[in-house]
Design a protein around this motif. Structure first.
Motif, PDB file in Angstrom:
ATOM      1  N   PHE A  27       0.847  -1.188   0.000  1.00 55.05           N
ATOM      2  CA  PHE A  27       0.000   0.000   0.000  1.00 55.05           C
ATOM      3  C   PHE A  27       0.886   1.242   0.000  1.00 55.05           C
ATOM      4  O   PHE A  27       1.909   1.286   0.679  1.00 55.05           O
ATOM      5  CB  PHE A  27      -0.906   0.036   1.235  1.00 55.05           C
ATOM      6  CG  PHE A  27      -2.007  -0.979   1.205  1.00 55.05           C
ATOM      7  CD1 PHE A  27      -3.235  -0.674   0.651  1.00 55.05           C
ATOM      8  CD2 PHE A  27      -1.809  -2.245   1.736  1.00 55.05           C
ATOM      9  CE1 PHE A  27      -4.259  -1.615   0.619  1.00 55.05           C
ATOM     10  CE2 PHE A  27      -2.819  -3.194   1.714  1.00 55.05           C
ATOM     11  CZ  PHE A  27      -4.048  -2.875   1.156  1.00 55.05           C
ATOM     12  N   ASP A  28       0.473   2.243  -0.753  1.00 53.06           N
ATOM     13  CA  ASP A  28       1.172   3.522  -0.827  1.00 53.06           C
ATOM     14  C   ASP A  28       0.179   4.618  -0.443  1.00 53.06           C
ATOM     15  O   ASP A  28      -1.030   4.426  -0.530  1.00 53.06           O
ATOM     16  CB  ASP A  28       1.693   3.738  -2.253  1.00 53.06           C
ATOM     17  CG  ASP A  28       2.701   4.869  -2.346  1.00 53.06           C
ATOM     18  OD1 ASP A  28       3.122   5.407  -1.306  1.00 53.06           O
ATOM     19  OD2 ASP A  28       3.081   5.223  -3.480  1.00 53.06           O
ATOM     20  N   GLU A  29       0.715   5.754  -0.038  1.00 55.90           N
ATOM     21  CA  GLU A  29      -0.089   6.906   0.349  1.00 55.90           C
ATOM     22  C   GLU A  29      -0.993   6.604   1.541  1.00 55.90           C
ATOM     23  O   GLU A  29      -2.120   7.087   1.634  1.00 55.90           O
ATOM     24  CB  GLU A  29      -0.911   7.426  -0.835  1.00 55.90           C
ATOM     25  CG  GLU A  29      -0.045   7.873  -2.001  1.00 55.90           C
ATOM     26  CD  GLU A  29      -0.862   8.340  -3.196  1.00 55.90           C
ATOM     27  OE1 GLU A  29      -1.960   8.891  -2.997  1.00 55.90           O
ATOM     28  OE2 GLU A  29      -0.378   8.144  -4.322  1.00 55.90           O
ATOM     29  N   VAL A  30      -0.480   5.806   2.468  1.00 53.60           N
ATOM     30  CA  VAL A  30      -1.213   5.475   3.691  1.00 53.60           C
ATOM     31  C   VAL A  30      -0.892   6.539   4.729  1.00 53.60           C
ATOM     32  O   VAL A  30       0.273   6.860   4.958  1.00 53.60           O
ATOM     33  CB  VAL A  30      -0.816   4.070   4.203  1.00 53.60           C
ATOM     34  CG1 VAL A  30      -1.553   3.728   5.485  1.00 53.60           C
ATOM     35  CG2 VAL A  30      -1.079   3.033   3.131  1.00 53.60           C
ATOM     36  N   LYS A  31      -1.900   7.082   5.347  1.00 53.38           N
ATOM     37  CA  LYS A  31      -1.697   8.192   6.291  1.00 53.38           C
ATOM     38  C   LYS A  31      -1.358   7.731   7.712  1.00 53.38           C
ATOM     39  O   LYS A  31      -0.787   8.491   8.484  1.00 53.38           O
ATOM     40  CB  LYS A  31      -2.938   9.078   6.308  1.00 53.38           C
ATOM     41  CG  LYS A  31      -3.115   9.859   5.030  1.00 53.38           C
ATOM     42  CD  LYS A  31      -4.264  10.845   5.152  1.00 53.38           C
ATOM     43  CE  LYS A  31      -4.329  11.786   3.982  1.00 53.38           C
ATOM     44  NZ  LYS A  31      -4.956  11.282   2.802  1.00 53.38           N
ATOM     45  N   ASN A  32      -1.709   6.514   8.077  1.00 55.48           N
ATOM     46  CA  ASN A  32      -1.519   6.064   9.456  1.00 55.48           C
ATOM     47  C   ASN A  32      -0.683   4.787   9.559  1.00 55.48           C
ATOM     48  O   ASN A  32      -1.008   3.884  10.308  1.00 55.48           O
ATOM     49  CB  ASN A  32      -2.883   5.868  10.115  1.00 55.48           C
ATOM     50  CG  ASN A  32      -3.767   4.890   9.349  1.00 55.48           C
ATOM     51  OD1 ASN A  32      -3.573   4.659   8.161  1.00 55.48           O
ATOM     52  ND2 ASN A  32      -4.742   4.317  10.034  1.00 55.48           N
ATOM     53  N   VAL A  33       0.430   4.734   8.828  1.00 59.36           N
ATOM     54  CA  VAL A  33       1.271   3.534   8.784  1.00 59.36           C
ATOM     55  C   VAL A  33       1.752   3.117  10.170  1.00 59.36           C
ATOM     56  O   VAL A  33       1.606   1.953  10.559  1.00 59.36           O
ATOM     57  CB  VAL A  33       2.473   3.718   7.832  1.00 59.36           C
ATOM     58  CG1 VAL A  33       3.497   2.618   8.018  1.00 59.36           C
ATOM     59  CG2 VAL A  33       2.015   3.758   6.396  1.00 59.36           C
ATOM     60  N   ALA A  34       2.332   4.028  10.918  1.00 61.85           N
ATOM     61  CA  ALA A  34       2.888   3.676  12.228  1.00 61.85           C
ATOM     62  C   ALA A  34       1.808   3.131  13.155  1.00 61.85           C
ATOM     63  O   ALA A  34       2.039   2.156  13.888  1.00 61.85           O
ATOM     64  CB  ALA A  34       3.581   4.880  12.851  1.00 61.85           C
ATOM     65  N   GLU A  35       0.640   3.697  13.119  1.00 58.98           N
ATOM     66  CA  GLU A  35      -0.479   3.251  13.949  1.00 58.98           C
ATOM     67  C   GLU A  35      -0.929   1.835  13.550  1.00 58.98           C
ATOM     68  O   GLU A  35      -1.129   0.967  14.400  1.00 58.98           O
ATOM     69  CB  GLU A  35      -1.641   4.231  13.791  1.00 58.98           C
ATOM     70  CG  GLU A  35      -2.898   3.863  14.536  1.00 58.98           C
ATOM     71  CD  GLU A  35      -4.050   4.803  14.173  1.00 58.98           C
ATOM     72  OE1 GLU A  35      -5.182   4.306  14.119  1.00 58.98           O
ATOM     73  OE2 GLU A  35      -3.811   6.004  13.935  1.00 58.98           O
ATOM     74  N   ILE A  36      -1.067   1.598  12.264  1.00 63.00           N
ATOM     75  CA  ILE A  36      -1.485   0.285  11.760  1.00 63.00           C
ATOM     76  C   ILE A  36      -0.450  -0.769  12.124  1.00 63.00           C
ATOM     77  O   ILE A  36      -0.776  -1.829  12.657  1.00 63.00           O
ATOM     78  CB  ILE A  36      -1.675   0.320  10.227  1.00 63.00           C
ATOM     79  CG1 ILE A  36      -2.858   1.202   9.865  1.00 63.00           C
ATOM     80  CG2 ILE A  36      -1.846  -1.079   9.658  1.00 63.00           C
ATOM     81  CD1 ILE A  36      -2.891   1.598   8.401  1.00 63.00           C
TER      82      ILE A  36
END
Length: 180
Positions: A27-36
């Motif tokens: 996935f690209d352009e994910v806003k909440n990577v660290a949270e996920i």
């Protein structure tokens, strides 16, 4: 999403113990990577893994880590608590599980993440439900997305080694050479 059937050579096709299906999506352009990533990787019972795409310079690295994970499973050597956590551990240059998960945390500004599972029948929709944003991309993009300097630093790859090898081969050598 792409799926790979990973088999240990020499196993009979009658036995499911000798194979795993790896379902992965980039996935690209994910806003909440660290949270996920934190949510998924903190749950030792989770059937899903998440890893910052910067750690994977080529799709073959995913296959090597999956093969190692299957071998670990067959030897009853799952040190990280679950198959998905063992898979992330097998992507790491560290022998320490706690250091692996600490070091491999995504930076706050990360926008690319690989999400996957060893559960058969996993779908892109299942992974997208974890994200609130993001676009699915082909895994063939991994090479163009990786940060060569970052990986050389983390995996201690020298310029001399890179002169005669592709980056993914040097990473593969390091992750495949470590025993459970």
């Amino acid at each position: 999403m792409e799926s790979f059937l990973i088999k240990i050579p020499g196993e009979t096709t009658d036995s499911k113990d000798g194979e795993l299906t790896l379902n992965v999506a980039l996935f690209d352009e994910v806003k909440n990577v660290a949270e996920i990533e934190a949510k998924i990787n903190a749950d030792t019972d989770s059937e899903v893994f998440a890893v910052d795409a910067c750690w994977v310079p080529h799709v073959k690295i995913l296959k090597i880590a999956a093969l190692k994970t299957l071998g670990d499973k067959q030897r009853d050597c799952i040190k990280a608590g679950s198959l998905p956590r063992q898979f992330v551990y097998n992507l790491s240059p560290h022998r320490s599980i706690s250091k692996t998960f600490e070091m491999m945390k995504s930076a706050p500004n990360t926008k690319r993440i690989i999400v996957g599972s060893f559960r058969e029948g996993q779908t892109v929709a299942d992974f997208q439900a974890l994200m609130h944003t993001g676009k699915i991309k082909p895994l063939s993009m991994l090479e163009s997305l990786c940060d060569k300097e970052f990986l050389c630093n983390k995996f201690e790859i020298t310029d001399i080694e890179l002169a005669s090898n592709e980056l993914w081969r040097s990473v593969a050598r390091r992750i495949s050479g470590r025993e459970c």
